[in-house]
Design an enzyme around this catalytic site. Structure first.
Site, PDB file in Angstrom:
ATOM      1  N   HIS A  13       0.803  -1.433   0.027  1.00  0.00           N
ATOM      2  CA  HIS A  13       0.105   0.270   0.136  1.00  0.00           C
ATOM      3  C   HIS A  13       0.758   1.212   0.509  1.00  0.00           C
ATOM      4  O   HIS A  13       0.526   2.106  -0.808  1.00  0.00           O
ATOM      5  CB  HIS A  13      -0.761  -0.168   1.689  1.00  0.00           C
ATOM      6  CG  HIS A  13      -2.217  -0.785   1.492  1.00  0.00           C
ATOM      7  ND1 HIS A  13      -1.930  -1.826   2.597  1.00  0.00           N
ATOM      8  CD2 HIS A  13      -2.925  -1.752   0.552  1.00  0.00           C
ATOM      9  CE1 HIS A  13      -3.296  -2.854   2.535  1.00  0.00           C
ATOM     10  NE2 HIS A  13      -3.485  -2.723   1.067  1.00  0.00           N
ATOM     11  N   LYS A  37     -15.309  -7.543   4.978  1.00  0.00           N
ATOM     12  CA  LYS A  37     -13.458  -8.744   6.070  1.00  0.00           C
ATOM     13  C   LYS A  37     -13.381  -7.843   7.428  1.00  0.00           C
ATOM     14  O   LYS A  37     -14.310  -7.135   7.292  1.00  0.00           O
ATOM     15  CB  LYS A  37     -12.534  -8.044   5.292  1.00  0.00           C
ATOM     16  CG  LYS A  37     -12.674  -8.579   3.670  1.00  0.00           C
ATOM     17  CD  LYS A  37     -11.258  -8.325   3.324  1.00  0.00           C
ATOM     18  CE  LYS A  37     -10.820  -6.882   1.865  1.00  0.00           C
ATOM     19  NZ  LYS A  37      -9.860  -6.325   1.495  1.00  0.00           N
ATOM     20  N   ARG A  86      -2.256  -6.503  -7.579  1.00  0.00           N
ATOM     21  CA  ARG A  86      -1.613  -7.639  -7.626  1.00  0.00           C
ATOM     22  C   ARG A  86      -1.820  -8.463  -8.651  1.00  0.00           C
ATOM     23  O   ARG A  86      -1.376  -8.263  -9.871  1.00  0.00           O
ATOM     24  CB  ARG A  86      -1.828  -8.935  -6.359  1.00  0.00           C
ATOM     25  CG  ARG A  86      -1.664  -7.302  -5.010  1.00  0.00           C
ATOM     26  CD  ARG A  86      -2.020  -7.948  -4.012  1.00  0.00           C
ATOM     27  NE  ARG A  86      -3.376  -7.963  -3.779  1.00  0.00           N
ATOM     28  CZ  ARG A  86      -3.767  -7.792  -2.923  1.00  0.00           C
ATOM     29  NH1 ARG A  86      -3.581  -8.209  -1.668  1.00  0.00           N
ATOM     30  NH2 ARG A  86      -5.216  -8.005  -2.648  1.00  0.00           N
ATOM     31  N   SER A 124      -3.329  -7.820   3.386  1.00  0.00           N
ATOM     32  CA  SER A 124      -3.547  -7.187   5.115  1.00  0.00           C
ATOM     33  C   SER A 124      -3.925  -8.857   5.551  1.00  0.00           C
ATOM     34  O   SER A 124      -3.413  -8.790   6.739  1.00  0.00           O
ATOM     35  CB  SER A 124      -4.564  -6.458   5.484  1.00  0.00           C
ATOM     36  OG  SER A 124      -4.007  -4.859   5.119  1.00  0.00           O
TER      37      SER A 124
HETATM   38  P1  ADP Z   1      -9.654  -3.636   0.021  1.00  0.00           P
HETATM   39  O1  ADP Z   1      -9.822  -1.719  -0.421  1.00  0.00           O
HETATM   40  O2  ADP Z   1     -10.304  -4.103  -1.419  1.00  0.00           O
HETATM   41  O3  ADP Z   1     -10.001  -3.855   0.992  1.00  0.00           O
HETATM   42  P2  ADP Z   1      -7.229  -3.108   1.100  1.00  0.00           P
HETATM   43  O4  ADP Z   1      -7.388  -2.022   1.745  1.00  0.00           O
HETATM   44  O5  ADP Z   1      -6.263  -3.903   1.653  1.00  0.00           O
HETATM   45  O6  ADP Z   1      -8.199  -3.988   0.054  1.00  0.00           O
HETATM   46  O7  ADP Z   1      -6.696  -2.342   0.017  1.00  0.00           O
HETATM   47  C1  ADP Z   1      -6.353  -1.197  -1.154  1.00  0.00           C
HETATM   48  C2  ADP Z   1      -6.322  -1.286  -2.093  1.00  0.00           C
HETATM   49  O8  ADP Z   1      -4.579  -1.659  -2.533  1.00  0.00           O
HETATM   50  C3  ADP Z   1      -6.700  -2.053  -2.938  1.00  0.00           C
HETATM   51  O9  ADP Z   1      -6.312  -1.672  -4.502  1.00  0.00           O
HETATM   52  C4  ADP Z   1      -5.629  -3.399  -3.656  1.00  0.00           C
HETATM   53  O10 ADP Z   1      -5.770  -4.114  -4.690  1.00  0.00           O
HETATM   54  C5  ADP Z   1      -4.108  -2.049  -2.889  1.00  0.00           C
HETATM   55  N1  ADP Z   1      -3.665  -3.609  -2.837  1.00  0.00           N
HETATM   56  C6  ADP Z   1      -3.441  -4.250  -1.559  1.00  0.00           C
HETATM   57  N2  ADP Z   1      -3.005  -4.988  -1.964  1.00  0.00           N
HETATM   58  C7  ADP Z   1      -1.769  -4.359  -2.495  1.00  0.00           C
HETATM   59  C8  ADP Z   1      -0.147  -5.187  -2.569  1.00  0.00           C
HETATM   60  N3  ADP Z   1       0.381  -5.900  -2.140  1.00  0.00           N
HETATM   61  N4  ADP Z   1      -0.054  -4.436  -3.798  1.00  0.00           N
HETATM   62  C9  ADP Z   1       0.072  -3.362  -4.807  1.00  0.00           C
HETATM   63  N5  ADP Z   1      -1.663  -2.911  -4.341  1.00  0.00           N
HETATM   64  C10 ADP Z   1      -2.297  -3.747  -3.826  1.00  0.00           C
END
Ligand code: ADP
Length: 157
Positions: A13, A37, A86, A124
């Protein structure tokens, strides 16, 4: 704006946020208050951890929101939504979400940034599983997030 649940923020992130901040005048990291989630950290904790992780990035604001992303984007005058990608597995969900957002708000476009290879395996939820088992968090999350995860899972082991 870069929306997400960020429960908690990890190095994938942070990398996307720095790259987006280099592309645009201003970046709003927008932390959802709820998620489908199960969440480990409160909205305030998730905001605070991301804010500290971006310390020194002068054109980045980290804030919380509730409701639809398109409404918050309109309220704050955001021109683009940033999402990280990803593997293929992310694509279907992201494509569906983006199409819905464009249906509701055609002016708001989404920009996808491909993960840096060294972060491609980070999520996460997986990081929380690793933390819950007391394994090393080196190279996965900023140090302050590792401390917060250790503190949160210490009592559960
Ligand atoms: P969500 O918003 O779906 O609950 P997250 O908070 O984990 O998921 O992720 C926020 C954003 O960051 C999403 O666009 C997700 O695809 C991206 N993201 C999560 N993990 C990674 C990673 N390892 N590398 C790049 N982008 C990521």
């Amino acid at each position: 704006m870069y929306p997400g649940s960020f429960d908690p923020v990890h190095l994938g992130h942070v990398d996307i946020a720095h790259r987006a901040a280099a592309m645009f005048d201003r970046l709003i990291v927008a932390v959802y208050d709820r998620s489908s989630k199960p969440l480990t950290f409160t909205p305030e904790e998730r905001i605070d951890l991301f804010r500290q992780a971006m310390h020194g990035a002068t054109n980045v604001e980290v804030t919380g929101y509730h409701g639809l992303t398109i409404h918050f984007a309109r309220e704050r005058g955001a021109a683009f939504v940033i999402r990280g990608l990803r593997a293929n597995a992310d694509f279907d969900y992201e494509a569906q979400m983006t199409s819905m957002n464009r249906h509701l708000e055609p002016e708001l476009d989404t920009v996808f940034l491909l993960t840096s290879l060294r972060h491609a395996f980070l999520s996460s939820s997986l990081i929380k599983e690793v933390a819950a088992q007391g394994a090393s968090l080196d190279g996965l999350v900023p140090d302050l997030v590792a401390d917060a995860l250790r503190a949160r899972f210490q009592n559960e082991r």
